[in-house]
Design a protein around this motif. Structure first.
Motif, PDB file in Angstrom:
ATOM      1  N   GLU A 307       0.831  -1.212   0.000  1.00 32.21           N
ATOM      2  CA  GLU A 307       0.000   0.000   0.000  1.00 32.21           C
ATOM      3  C   GLU A 307       0.859   1.253   0.000  1.00 32.21           C
ATOM      4  O   GLU A 307       0.593   2.218  -0.734  1.00 32.21           O
ATOM      5  N   GLU A 308       1.923   1.267   0.802  1.00 31.22           N
ATOM      6  CA  GLU A 308       2.814   2.428   0.846  1.00 31.22           C
ATOM      7  C   GLU A 308       3.576   2.587  -0.470  1.00 31.22           C
ATOM      8  O   GLU A 308       3.804   3.699  -0.937  1.00 31.22           O
ATOM      9  N   THR A 309       3.970   1.465  -1.071  1.00 27.62           N
ATOM     10  CA  THR A 309       4.671   1.517  -2.365  1.00 27.62           C
ATOM     11  C   THR A 309       3.778   2.133  -3.438  1.00 27.62           C
ATOM     12  O   THR A 309       4.204   3.001  -4.205  1.00 27.62           O
ATOM     13  N   VAL A 310       2.531   1.679  -3.473  1.00 25.28           N
ATOM     14  CA  VAL A 310       1.588   2.189  -4.475  1.00 25.28           C
ATOM     15  C   VAL A 310       1.267   3.664  -4.224  1.00 25.28           C
ATOM     16  O   VAL A 310       1.244   4.475  -5.151  1.00 25.28           O
ATOM     17  N   PHE A 311       1.055   4.022  -2.964  1.00 26.63           N
ATOM     18  CA  PHE A 311       0.730   5.414  -2.640  1.00 26.63           C
ATOM     19  C   PHE A 311       1.885   6.344  -3.010  1.00 26.63           C
ATOM     20  O   PHE A 311       1.679   7.417  -3.580  1.00 26.63           O
ATOM     21  N   GLU A 312       3.110   5.941  -2.711  1.00 30.34           N
ATOM     22  CA  GLU A 312       4.276   6.763  -3.029  1.00 30.34           C
ATOM     23  C   GLU A 312       4.400   6.967  -4.538  1.00 30.34           C
ATOM     24  O   GLU A 312       4.690   8.065  -5.009  1.00 30.34           O
ATOM     25  N   THR A 313       4.166   5.891  -5.301  1.00 32.65           N
ATOM     26  CA  THR A 313       4.231   5.994  -6.762  1.00 32.65           C
ATOM     27  C   THR A 313       3.149   6.929  -7.290  1.00 32.65           C
ATOM     28  O   THR A 313       3.406   7.789  -8.136  1.00 32.65           O
ATOM     29  N   ASN A 314       1.924   6.778  -6.812  1.00 30.31           N
ATOM     30  CA  ASN A 314       0.822   7.630  -7.271  1.00 30.31           C
ATOM     31  C   ASN A 314       1.040   9.094  -6.874  1.00 30.31           C
ATOM     32  O   ASN A 314       0.672  10.011  -7.615  1.00 30.31           O
ATOM     33  N   ARG A 315       1.625   9.304  -5.711  1.00 24.14           N
ATOM     34  CA  ARG A 315       1.881  10.678  -5.250  1.00 24.14           C
ATOM     35  C   ARG A 315       2.866  11.376  -6.197  1.00 24.14           C
ATOM     36  O   ARG A 315       2.637  12.510  -6.617  1.00 24.14           O
ATOM     37  N   ILE A 316       3.952  10.692  -6.527  1.00 21.92           N
ATOM     38  CA  ILE A 316       4.943  11.262  -7.440  1.00 21.92           C
ATOM     39  C   ILE A 316       4.345  11.423  -8.844  1.00 21.92           C
ATOM     40  O   ILE A 316       4.592  12.419  -9.534  1.00 21.92           O
ATOM     41  N   ALA A 317       3.538  10.439  -9.250  1.00 20.10           N
ATOM     42  CA  ALA A 317       2.913  10.486 -10.578  1.00 20.10           C
ATOM     43  C   ALA A 317       1.967  11.673 -10.703  1.00 20.10           C
ATOM     44  O   ALA A 317       1.913  12.333 -11.759  1.00 20.10           O
ATOM     45  N   ALA A 318       1.203  11.983  -9.662  1.00 20.22           N
ATOM     46  CA  ALA A 318       0.251  13.098  -9.717  1.00 20.22           C
ATOM     47  C   ALA A 318       0.975  14.419  -9.980  1.00 20.22           C
ATOM     48  O   ALA A 318       0.519  15.249 -10.783  1.00 20.22           O
ATOM     49  N   GLU A 319       2.116  14.604  -9.334  1.00 19.34           N
ATOM     50  CA  GLU A 319       2.906  15.825  -9.540  1.00 19.34           C
ATOM     51  C   GLU A 319       3.441  15.891 -10.975  1.00 19.34           C
ATOM     52  O   GLU A 319       3.376  16.933 -11.625  1.00 19.34           O
ATOM     53  N   GLU A 320       3.940  14.753 -11.473  1.00 16.31           N
ATOM     54  CA  GLU A 320       4.522  14.727 -12.822  1.00 16.31           C
ATOM     55  C   GLU A 320       3.447  14.884 -13.890  1.00 16.31           C
ATOM     56  O   GLU A 320       3.670  15.521 -14.927  1.00 16.31           O
ATOM     57  N   ILE A 321       2.274  14.321 -13.665  1.00 14.32           N
ATOM     58  CA  ILE A 321       1.190  14.442 -14.647  1.00 14.32           C
ATOM     59  C   ILE A 321       0.812  15.904 -14.850  1.00 14.32           C
ATOM     60  O   ILE A 321       0.617  16.357 -15.980  1.00 14.32           O
ATOM     61  N   ALA A 322       0.716  16.661 -13.765  1.00 17.61           N
ATOM     62  CA  ALA A 322       0.397  18.092 -13.880  1.00 17.61           C
ATOM     63  C   ALA A 322       1.457  18.812 -14.712  1.00 17.61           C
ATOM     64  O   ALA A 322       1.140  19.677 -15.539  1.00 17.61           O
ATOM     65  N   LYS A 323       2.730  18.451 -14.525  1.00 15.19           N
ATOM     66  CA  LYS A 323       3.817  19.067 -15.299  1.00 15.19           C
ATOM     67  C   LYS A 323       3.721  18.700 -16.775  1.00 15.19           C
ATOM     68  O   LYS A 323       3.906  19.542 -17.655  1.00 15.19           O
TER      69      LYS A 323
END
Length: 494
Positions: A307-323
């Motif tokens: 769960e922490e692995t997936v959350f960390e990946t999604n958190r970083i992905a959300a920032e990059e998607i906006a960029k």
């Protein structure tokens, strides 16, 4: 450090915005295919389509523009309700482009004319005053509204942009007078012109970027064209009381964007796969109707639990998607497939991060929420062409199943390689073998003429077309012999 870099080349004007060396926004405007958004035309109605509640309008381009009934202004009000348009084939119409041509579709038009400035937008046909939602101070909103109500021309509407929050009444008044004078010029030209006719051309991408993005947080503006540099200097005097540093970069030198280390970042914007800093990655795919973004863990295995692995990946992905949405100028419907998370709190946090970084986007974005399938739906306002439609062209080898770099881009790559080869010294002659279509483009449009008349003037450069060469490939050979061996097809470019 925030920088605006304006790189003018033989075929295009490129504008990059970098923050601490990272590319955050990028635009390309081709000289042969300039953006149309904001242009005002006197058009002629070609035909009416009642079933679509739309009209096709000849504005002097290869394809007719289209005008939806909801984009027609009649007596200061939008005209809709399902009735036929109040025009007939052959009627003249004053209209403005609000969406560029996309694919086989012509430009989208409106009769609601708007004139955009740095601090406000003038709407000469609608009696309305509005304030940017990003100005949250209610007292300041009230002050701006009351001032504009007193000074705006009778019957004209005004929208105060975010930048107006820090402007004086004098600055707002001066810009309003300037935009109103432009509207008066448009009306005069409309009277004397015969349709189809261009009445007002929107500023080029470089001027728009400076007008819309030059703020106190910009440290440096670098331009490699003297005429444009002088124009930007003149404009910046009216934009900021304390101007950022303005630099003129020698246009005969290596590419400005390469000088600042951005070329690889720009090329990466055309790739499907986007690596994330933790080893995960995004896959960005465009369809005709929407853009799909998929998040994958890749090499990232985490440290504690799934769960922490997936959350960390999604958190970083959300920032990059906006960029990526900003940098690629992706518009329309966007669907994001984040990795499934078991915790609703984690999903809410990821959406919160996505919305936070979308606040930096100047285009309107709306996150609609999560579907029953766990997909995040959102929209981003689409007006100008997406980056890939400018940097890429249809692949002649796979007949539209994929893309290759455009001839202009290949020539720019060739230019950089020639700098490396000739810059090493001791070179008398260079033979360049390249695809026939790229060679013809380079010769007929006199690309590299500036370099040939300056930094390469003492070197003989021959272009050799090869019909079997891949369009993205080329071969450079140096030759210092007294007598050169050349095929009949070779052409001297320097």
């Amino acid at each position: 450090m925030k920088q605006i870099l304006i790189d003018v080349h033989f075929s295009s004007t490129n504008v990059a915005v970098a923050e601490d060396g990272a590319l955050v926004e990028f635009w390309v405007e081709r000289r042969t295919n300039a953006n149309l958004v904001g242009n005002i035309y006197k058009g002629k109605i070609k035909n009416i389509l009642p079933g679509m509640q739309a009209a096709f309008v000849d504005i002097g381009l290869d394809r007719n523009g289209f005008l939806f009934e909801g984009d027609v202004i009649v007596d200061g009000e939008k005209f809709g309700g399902g009735a036929a348009l109040r025009y007939r084939p052959g009627d003249d119409i004053l209209c403005q482009v609000i969406k560029d041509e996309f694919g086989n579709k012509g430009a989208r038009l409106t009769t609601n004319i708007t004139l955009a400035g740095r601090v406000l937008v003038l709407m000469p046909q609608i009696d309305y005053v509005g304030v940017s939602r990003k100005i949250t101070d209610e007292g300041r909103r009230r002050e701006l509204t009351e001032f504009v109500e007193k000074v705006r021309p009778a019957g004209c509407g005004v929208i105060l942009r975010t930048q107006s929050e820090s402007c004086s009444e004098e600055e707002i008044g001066e810009e309003m007078e300037y935009l109103y004078s432009k509207w008066q010029d448009v009306k005069k030209k409309n009277i004397v012109s015969h349709a189809p006719a261009l009445l007002l051309r929107e500023s080029g991408v470089a001027v728009r970027a400076v007008r819309d993005m030059l703020r106190d947080d910009v440290d440096k503006v670098v331009i490699n064209d003297k005429a444009l540099f002088d124009e930007i200097c003149a404009i910046s005097k009216f934009i900021l009381k304390s101007r950022p540093e303005l630099f003129l970069y020698d246009p005969s030198q290596r590419s400005l964007l390469r000088k600042y280390g951005l070329t690889e970042q720009i090329k990466a914007l055309t790739k499907r796969r986007v690596p994330l800093k933790n080893g995960a990655y995004l896959v960005i795919d465009r369809t005709e109707a929407l853009t799909v973004i998929d998040v994958n863990t890749g090499k990232y295995v985490g440290e504690h639990n799934l769960e922490e692995t997936v959350f960390e990946t999604n958190r970083i992905a959300a920032e990059e998607i906006a960029k990526q949405l900003r940098a690629r100028n992706i518009g329309g419907i966007i669907v994001i497939d984040f990795i499934d998370m078991g915790s609703p709190e984690h999903m809410e946090k990821v959406l919160e991060i996505l919305n936070k970084h979308l606040e930096k986007d100047r285009s309107k974005t709306v996150v609609l929420g999560v579907t029953h399938l766990g997909l995040v739906e959102m929209t981003r306002k689409k007006t100008r062409s997406m980056l890939e439609s400018v940097m890429l062209q249809e692949c002649p080898y796979c007949k539209g199943e994929g893309h290759v770099f455009s001839s202009e881009h290949v020539i720019m790559e060739l230019r950089e390689k020639l700098y490396d080869v000739i810059g090493a010294g001791g070179v008398r002659a260079v033979k360049v073998t390249l695809a026939e279509s790229v060679c013809n483009c380079m010769i007929s449009r006199h690309y590299l003429a500036r370099e040939c008349s300056s930094v390469w003037k003492d070197v003989l450069i021959y272009a050799i077309p090869d019909e079997n060469m891949h369009i993205e490939k080329f071969k450079i050979e140096t030759d210092n012999s007294q007598v050169l061996s050349l095929p009949d097809s070779a052409k001297l470019i320097c």
